[in-house]
Design a protein around this motif. Structure first.
Motif, short mmCIF file in Angstrom:
data_model
loop_
_atom_site.label_atom_id
_atom_site.label_comp_id
_atom_site.label_asym_id
_atom_site.label_seq_id
_atom_site.Cartn_x
_atom_site.Cartn_y
_atom_site.Cartn_z
N UNK A 274 1.91 -4.19 -63.64
CA UNK A 274 1.48 -5.17 -62.63
C UNK A 274 0.53 -4.55 -61.61
N UNK A 275 0.82 -3.34 -61.15
CA UNK A 275 0.04 -2.73 -60.06
C UNK A 275 -1.13 -1.87 -60.55
N UNK A 276 -1.07 -1.48 -61.81
CA UNK A 276 -2.17 -0.69 -62.39
C UNK A 276 -2.48 0.53 -61.55
N UNK A 277 -3.79 0.74 -61.28
CA UNK A 277 -4.20 1.94 -60.53
C UNK A 277 -3.76 1.90 -59.07
N UNK A 278 -3.30 0.73 -58.61
CA UNK A 278 -2.84 0.64 -57.21
C UNK A 278 -1.42 1.16 -57.03
N UNK A 279 -0.76 1.47 -58.14
CA UNK A 279 0.63 1.93 -58.06
C UNK A 279 0.72 3.19 -57.19
N UNK A 280 1.72 3.18 -56.30
CA UNK A 280 1.98 4.38 -55.49
C UNK A 280 3.40 4.84 -55.77
N UNK A 281 3.66 6.10 -55.46
CA UNK A 281 4.98 6.67 -55.72
C UNK A 281 6.07 5.84 -55.03
N UNK A 282 5.74 5.35 -53.82
CA UNK A 282 6.73 4.58 -53.06
C UNK A 282 7.18 3.32 -53.81
N UNK A 283 6.29 2.77 -54.66
CA UNK A 283 6.63 1.54 -55.39
C UNK A 283 7.76 1.75 -56.39
#
Ligand SMILES: Cc1cc2nc3c(=O)[nH]c(=O)nc-3n(C[C@H](O)[C@H](O)[C@H](O)COP(=O)(O)O)c2cc1C
Length: 322
Positions: free
Chosen positions: A253-262
């Protein structure tokens, strides 16, 4: 079996148990060393230098054979007290350190000065050459099959090991996908001087983890691992479960926007719940494709004896008969 690795570490069989978070306690390390291999206590799992010193002392009570301590160098906002951990390793006279993760150059002089042999675990030929050039005594070449962090090159051991053999002068062991006597003979044929196992050693009676973890490995096939955190360039091979599916859904869902916090819920602080409480859906935990070859839960002594006799049989009968 005598190889450059058995000679280097003063062990009987060329079999190493890799450091494993919340698995590599004194019980497992001592069992592997008592069976003639090289057992490893996982340094960071212990938490503080004092606790590591205590774990080393416990291991010494259980074995008089050589064993190692794993030091994993990970990027971290609050880095562990590496100098403190190294001081305890030196003071306790631990003969071998398995380093992994970042380049260990910064810590090598202290370890070498104390006469400690260093085996660096790496997932590429270029990192193996680097380890050799900074003075490591050996490398553990970790193929794409491995449980844990296979790096980002995706080169399986059938290619990686002979490539390492072409480039390296120091001895290396094959790591990732190793389970039995067949693995050992194949690894040696490809140029290795022994093998390192993670996943296989978890499914043993001596591994101090919950029975559910051992059974999960026995029940898994080679199709059941997944790669997570690719977009964070921190790829990890884990056993699939509900938490992993949830995590992968977020990745999609988040693709390249994924962050570790997610993905904190699925990865942060989950090891004690899984390894010690047996809550298998608590999060993502490292596991190799080799789970497909693990069908029993033997003692470490029986596992190592069987590996060595199977290797012997393959070399003396099967291969000789061709
Ligand atoms: C549950 C688990 C935890 C691990 N934790 C660590 C670790 O903390 N540090 C490390 O260097 N390697 C770690 N590894 C990697 C192993 O030491 C070893 O390199 C790897 O398991 C080899 O692949 P295999 O599982 O196919 O045998 C871990 C592996 C597993 C399965």
């Amino acid at each position: 079996m005598k190889t450059k690795i058995t000679e280097l570490f003063g062990i009987e069989h060329p079999i190493i148990q890799g450091g494993m978070h919340h698995v590599g306690f004194a019980e497992l390390a001592a069992a592997v060393s008592n069976a003639g291999g090289l057992g490893t206590i996982t340094g960071l799992t212990q938490g503080t230098p004092e606790k590591l010193a205590n774990e080393i002392a416990r291991c010494k009570e259980m074995t008089d054979k050589p064993f190692a301590v794993n030091l994993t160098f990970l990027p971290s906002l609050t880095p562990p007290d590496y100098p403190g951990l190294i001081k305890e390793i030196i003071d306790a006279g631990v003969p071998v350190v398995e380093t992994a993760g970042r380049n260990p150059a910064e810590y090598l002089p202290a370890l070498k000065e104390a006469g400690i042999k260093v085996i660096h675990k790496c997932t590429s030929v270029r990192h193996s050459i680097k380890a050799q050039s900074i003075g490591c005594d050996a490398v553990s070449v970790d193929g794409f099959e491995c449980g844990g962090h296979p790096g980002e090159d995706d080169i399986p051991n059938f290619i990686l090991l002979p490539r390492a053999a072409e480039e390296l002068e120091i001895p290396f062991v094959a790591s990732g996908g190793m389970a039995d006597g067949r693995s050992l003979v194949a690894a040696m044929a490809l140029g290795a001087e022994g093998m390192n196992m993670g996943t296989r050693f978890i499914a043993t009676q001596d591994a101090p983890v919950h029975q559910n973890v051992k059974e999960a490995i026995v029940n898994a096939t080679e199709l059941d691992t997944r790669l997570i955190m690719r977009s964070l360039t921190n790829t990890e091979r884990v056993l699939n479960n509900e938490a992993v599916e949830r995590l992968m859904e977020k990745e999609k869902r988040l693709g390249d926007d994924l962050k570790f916090e997610d993905i904190l819920d699925e990865v942060a602080g989950v090891y004690p719940k899984i390894m010690h409480e047996g809550t298998m859906e608590a999060g993502a935990w490292s596991c190799g494709m080799v789970a497909g070859l693990v069908n029993d839960i033997p003692t470490v002594q029986d596992l190592i004896n069987n590996i060595m006799s199977q290797a012997d049989e393959i070399i003396k009968s099967r291969l000789r008969n061709f």
